[in-house]
Design a protein around this motif. Structure first.
Motif, PDB file in Angstrom:
ATOM      1  N   TYR A  73     -27.091  -1.844 -31.681  1.00  0.00           N
ATOM      2  CA  TYR A  73     -27.267  -0.871 -32.751  1.00  0.00           C
ATOM      3  C   TYR A  73     -26.445  -1.252 -33.989  1.00  0.00           C
ATOM      4  CZ  TYR A  73     -26.623   3.450 -35.375  1.00  0.00           C
ATOM      5  OH  TYR A  73     -26.536   4.368 -36.385  1.00  0.00           O
ATOM      6  N   LYS A  74     -25.153  -1.516 -33.806  1.00  0.00           N
ATOM      7  CA  LYS A  74     -24.264  -1.830 -34.930  1.00  0.00           C
ATOM      8  C   LYS A  74     -24.665  -3.125 -35.631  1.00  0.00           C
ATOM      9  CE  LYS A  74     -20.813  -0.142 -36.342  1.00  0.00           C
ATOM     10  NZ  LYS A  74     -20.547   0.769 -37.439  1.00  0.00           N
ATOM     11  N   LEU A  75     -25.138  -4.089 -34.876  1.00  0.00           N
ATOM     12  CA  LEU A  75     -25.546  -5.370 -35.453  1.00  0.00           C
ATOM     13  C   LEU A  75     -26.990  -5.350 -35.944  1.00  0.00           C
ATOM     14  CD1 LEU A  75     -23.919  -7.740 -32.808  1.00  0.00           C
ATOM     15  CD2 LEU A  75     -23.189  -7.438 -35.196  1.00  0.00           C
ATOM     16  N   ASN A  76     -27.669  -4.218 -35.686  1.00  0.00           N
ATOM     17  CA  ASN A  76     -29.093  -4.105 -35.999  1.00  0.00           C
ATOM     18  C   ASN A  76     -29.841  -5.329 -35.451  1.00  0.00           C
ATOM     19  OD1 ASN A  76     -31.381  -2.838 -36.940  1.00  0.00           O
ATOM     20  ND2 ASN A  76     -31.209  -3.710 -38.993  1.00  0.00           N
ATOM     21  N   ALA A  77     -29.592  -5.608 -34.179  1.00  0.00           N
ATOM     22  CA  ALA A  77     -30.119  -6.809 -33.539  1.00  0.00           C
ATOM     23  C   ALA A  77     -31.382  -6.554 -32.721  1.00  0.00           C
ATOM     24  CB  ALA A  77     -29.036  -7.421 -32.657  1.00  0.00           C
ATOM     25  N   TRP A  78     -32.077  -5.493 -33.016  1.00  0.00           N
ATOM     26  CA  TRP A  78     -33.286  -5.154 -32.261  1.00  0.00           C
ATOM     27  C   TRP A  78     -34.330  -6.253 -32.330  1.00  0.00           C
ATOM     28  CZ3 TRP A  78     -32.129  -1.383 -29.218  1.00  0.00           C
ATOM     29  CH2 TRP A  78     -31.218  -0.396 -29.628  1.00  0.00           C
ATOM     30  N   ASN A  79     -34.413  -6.935 -33.473  1.00  0.00           N
ATOM     31  CA  ASN A  79     -35.432  -7.981 -33.642  1.00  0.00           C
ATOM     32  C   ASN A  79     -35.213  -9.155 -32.689  1.00  0.00           C
ATOM     33  OD1 ASN A  79     -33.081  -8.719 -35.076  1.00  0.00           O
ATOM     34  ND2 ASN A  79     -34.261 -10.170 -36.309  1.00  0.00           N
ATOM     35  N   ARG A  80     -34.018  -9.299 -32.150  1.00  0.00           N
ATOM     36  CA  ARG A  80     -33.758 -10.387 -31.206  1.00  0.00           C
ATOM     37  C   ARG A  80     -34.628 -10.273 -29.955  1.00  0.00           C
ATOM     38  NH1 ARG A  80     -27.218 -11.348 -31.272  1.00  0.00           N
ATOM     39  NH2 ARG A  80     -27.087 -11.889 -33.487  1.00  0.00           N
ATOM     40  N   PHE A  81     -35.051  -9.060 -29.636  1.00  0.00           N
ATOM     41  CA  PHE A  81     -35.900  -8.871 -28.463  1.00  0.00           C
ATOM     42  C   PHE A  81     -37.320  -9.372 -28.691  1.00  0.00           C
ATOM     43  CE2 PHE A  81     -32.478  -5.857 -27.538  1.00  0.00           C
ATOM     44  CZ  PHE A  81     -32.181  -6.234 -26.242  1.00  0.00           C
ATOM     45  N   THR A  82     -37.629  -9.777 -29.914  1.00  0.00           N
ATOM     46  CA  THR A  82     -38.958 -10.326 -30.215  1.00  0.00           C
ATOM     47  C   THR A  82     -38.916 -11.839 -30.358  1.00  0.00           C
ATOM     48  OG1 THR A  82     -38.690 -10.103 -32.622  1.00  0.00           O
ATOM     49  CG2 THR A  82     -39.609  -8.204 -31.427  1.00  0.00           C
ATOM     50  N   GLU A  83     -37.745 -12.453 -30.224  1.00  0.00           N
ATOM     51  CA  GLU A  83     -37.594 -13.897 -30.416  1.00  0.00           C
ATOM     52  C   GLU A  83     -37.217 -14.561 -29.096  1.00  0.00           C
ATOM     53  OE1 GLU A  83     -35.075 -14.735 -33.788  1.00  0.00           O
ATOM     54  OE2 GLU A  83     -35.723 -12.867 -34.759  1.00  0.00           O
ATOM     55  N   ILE A  84     -37.943 -15.615 -28.751  1.00  0.00           N
ATOM     56  CA  ILE A  84     -37.795 -16.261 -27.448  1.00  0.00           C
ATOM     57  C   ILE A  84     -36.404 -16.860 -27.222  1.00  0.00           C
ATOM     58  CG2 ILE A  84     -38.703 -18.503 -28.170  1.00  0.00           C
ATOM     59  CD1 ILE A  84     -39.428 -16.743 -24.821  1.00  0.00           C
ATOM     60  N   GLN A  85     -35.741 -17.323 -28.270  1.00  0.00           N
ATOM     61  CA  GLN A  85     -34.421 -17.930 -28.074  1.00  0.00           C
ATOM     62  C   GLN A  85     -33.377 -16.914 -27.635  1.00  0.00           C
ATOM     63  OE1 GLN A  85     -35.913 -17.840 -31.121  1.00  0.00           O
ATOM     64  NE2 GLN A  85     -34.427 -17.550 -32.755  1.00  0.00           N
ATOM     65  N   TYR A  86     -33.707 -15.643 -27.729  1.00  0.00           N
ATOM     66  CA  TYR A  86     -32.800 -14.585 -27.259  1.00  0.00           C
ATOM     67  C   TYR A  86     -33.239 -14.030 -25.900  1.00  0.00           C
ATOM     68  CZ  TYR A  86     -30.897 -14.695 -31.967  1.00  0.00           C
ATOM     69  OH  TYR A  86     -30.311 -15.087 -33.132  1.00  0.00           O
ATOM     70  N   PHE A  87     -33.927 -14.875 -25.121  1.00  0.00           N
ATOM     71  CA  PHE A  87     -34.402 -14.458 -23.793  1.00  0.00           C
ATOM     72  C   PHE A  87     -33.258 -13.926 -22.933  1.00  0.00           C
ATOM     73  CE2 PHE A  87     -32.828 -18.674 -23.054  1.00  0.00           C
ATOM     74  CZ  PHE A  87     -32.305 -18.625 -21.774  1.00  0.00           C
ATOM     75  N   TRP A  88     -32.057 -14.424 -23.162  1.00  0.00           N
ATOM     76  CA  TRP A  88     -30.891 -14.024 -22.379  1.00  0.00           C
ATOM     77  C   TRP A  88     -30.572 -12.547 -22.584  1.00  0.00           C
ATOM     78  CZ3 TRP A  88     -26.940 -12.675 -25.716  1.00  0.00           C
ATOM     79  CH2 TRP A  88     -27.031 -13.177 -27.012  1.00  0.00           C
ATOM     80  N   MET A  89     -30.931 -11.997 -23.742  1.00  0.00           N
ATOM     81  CA  MET A  89     -30.724 -10.558 -23.953  1.00  0.00           C
ATOM     82  C   MET A  89     -31.687  -9.755 -23.072  1.00  0.00           C
ATOM     83  SD  MET A  89     -29.848 -10.335 -28.015  1.00  0.00           S
ATOM     84  CE  MET A  89     -29.659  -8.558 -27.979  1.00  0.00           C
ATOM     85  N   HIS A  90     -32.917 -10.265 -22.956  1.00  0.00           N
ATOM     86  CA  HIS A  90     -33.872  -9.616 -22.047  1.00  0.00           C
ATOM     87  C   HIS A  90     -33.342  -9.668 -20.612  1.00  0.00           C
ATOM     88  CE1 HIS A  90     -36.384 -10.868 -25.467  1.00  0.00           C
ATOM     89  NE2 HIS A  90     -37.071  -9.767 -25.200  1.00  0.00           N
ATOM     90  N   ALA A  91     -32.780 -10.818 -20.246  1.00  0.00           N
ATOM     91  CA  ALA A  91     -32.242 -10.977 -18.894  1.00  0.00           C
ATOM     92  C   ALA A  91     -31.103  -9.994 -18.644  1.00  0.00           C
ATOM     93  CB  ALA A  91     -31.775 -12.420 -18.686  1.00  0.00           C
ATOM     94  N   MET A  92     -30.220  -9.812 -19.643  1.00  0.00           N
ATOM     95  CA  MET A  92     -29.116  -8.855 -19.476  1.00  0.00           C
ATOM     96  C   MET A  92     -29.650  -7.443 -19.277  1.00  0.00           C
ATOM     97  SD  MET A  92     -25.887  -9.859 -21.907  1.00  0.00           S
ATOM     98  CE  MET A  92     -26.746  -9.874 -23.452  1.00  0.00           C
ATOM     99  N   VAL A  93     -30.625  -7.066 -20.074  1.00  0.00           N
ATOM    100  CA  VAL A  93     -31.200  -5.724 -19.948  1.00  0.00           C
ATOM    101  C   VAL A  93     -31.888  -5.574 -18.587  1.00  0.00           C
ATOM    102  CG1 VAL A  93     -32.928  -4.121 -20.861  1.00  0.00           C
ATOM    103  CG2 VAL A  93     -31.425  -5.376 -22.434  1.00  0.00           C
ATOM    104  N   PHE A  94     -32.576  -6.620 -18.148  1.00  0.00           N
ATOM    105  CA  PHE A  94     -33.255  -6.569 -16.850  1.00  0.00           C
ATOM    106  C   PHE A  94     -32.253  -6.390 -15.709  1.00  0.00           C
ATOM    107  CE2 PHE A  94     -34.783  -8.765 -13.035  1.00  0.00           C
ATOM    108  CZ  PHE A  94     -35.892  -7.979 -12.755  1.00  0.00           C
ATOM    109  N   VAL A  95     -31.192  -7.201 -15.695  1.00  0.00           N
ATOM    110  CA  VAL A  95     -30.189  -7.097 -14.633  1.00  0.00           C
ATOM    111  C   VAL A  95     -29.510  -5.734 -14.693  1.00  0.00           C
ATOM    112  CG1 VAL A  95     -27.946  -7.987 -13.840  1.00  0.00           C
ATOM    113  CG2 VAL A  95     -29.821  -9.560 -14.341  1.00  0.00           C
ATOM    114  N   TRP A  96     -29.190  -5.288 -15.903  1.00  0.00           N
ATOM    115  CA  TRP A  96     -28.568  -3.969 -16.048  1.00  0.00           C
ATOM    116  C   TRP A  96     -29.498  -2.882 -15.493  1.00  0.00           C
ATOM    117  CZ3 TRP A  96     -30.021   0.512 -18.498  1.00  0.00           C
ATOM    118  CH2 TRP A  96     -29.052   1.513 -18.529  1.00  0.00           C
ATOM    119  N   ALA A  97     -30.773  -2.930 -15.858  1.00  0.00           N
ATOM    120  CA  ALA A  97     -31.738  -1.923 -15.387  1.00  0.00           C
ATOM    121  C   ALA A  97     -31.890  -1.970 -13.870  1.00  0.00           C
ATOM    122  CB  ALA A  97     -33.095  -2.125 -16.069  1.00  0.00           C
TER     123      ALA A  97
END
Length: 157
Positions: A73-97
């Protein structure tokens, strides 16, 4: 930026405690209990220790989720979830969920009768299935941590 530094520190400490506990349960507790000398009481011992850790893990999972969400939220990094090089963020959310569902939904509502198995003289297949599940989630978590550290330091872009 102090708030982001504090959020990152909370995030990292919560993940260290959470994953440290998962590692302990997977690599130390379950293999020890599967020894023949513990067969009679293995489920009771496992439940006593893991239930105690589950409360700690719940707090750590919540802190990791809140601090992670805050940083995005603070970094306004929502767009990273649409870019493949940030796949690791998806992985973090998946493991957390995955852990959130396990700790807040599956264990309290679907596995709450594990204690009755002890009274009926059962063990949970000598904890073999439990160890396999824990090993899979530990491996998935460790791969995610490695990818996340690399990704956060620009390795993938």
């Amino acid at each position: 930026m102090n708030d982001l530094t504090i959020a990152r520190a909370i995030h990292i400490v919560s993940v260290v405690i959470w994953m440290g506990g998962v590692t302990f349960v997977t690599l130390v507790l379950i293999p020890t209990l599967r020894r023949t000398s513990f067969r009679v009481d293995q489920l009771a011992i496992f439940n006593a220790i893991e239930n105690r850790f589950a409360n700690i893990a719940r707090v750590m999972v919540l802190l990791a989720g809140i601090s992670g969400f805050y940083m995005i939220y603070k970094l306004n990094a929502w767009n990273r979830f649409t870019e493949i090089q940030y796949f690791w963020m998806h992985a973090m959310v998946f493991v957390w969920a995955l852990f959130f569902l396990a700790l807040f939904i599956v264990e309290p509502f679907f596995l709450k009768d594990h204690g009755k198995m002890v009274k009926n003289g059962h063990n949970i297949t000598n904890l073999q299935k439990t160890q396999i599940v824990h090993a899979i989630i530990l491996l998935l978590s460790l791969v995610t941590i490695i990818a996340s550290v690399l990704g956060a330091h620009g390795f993938f872009y």
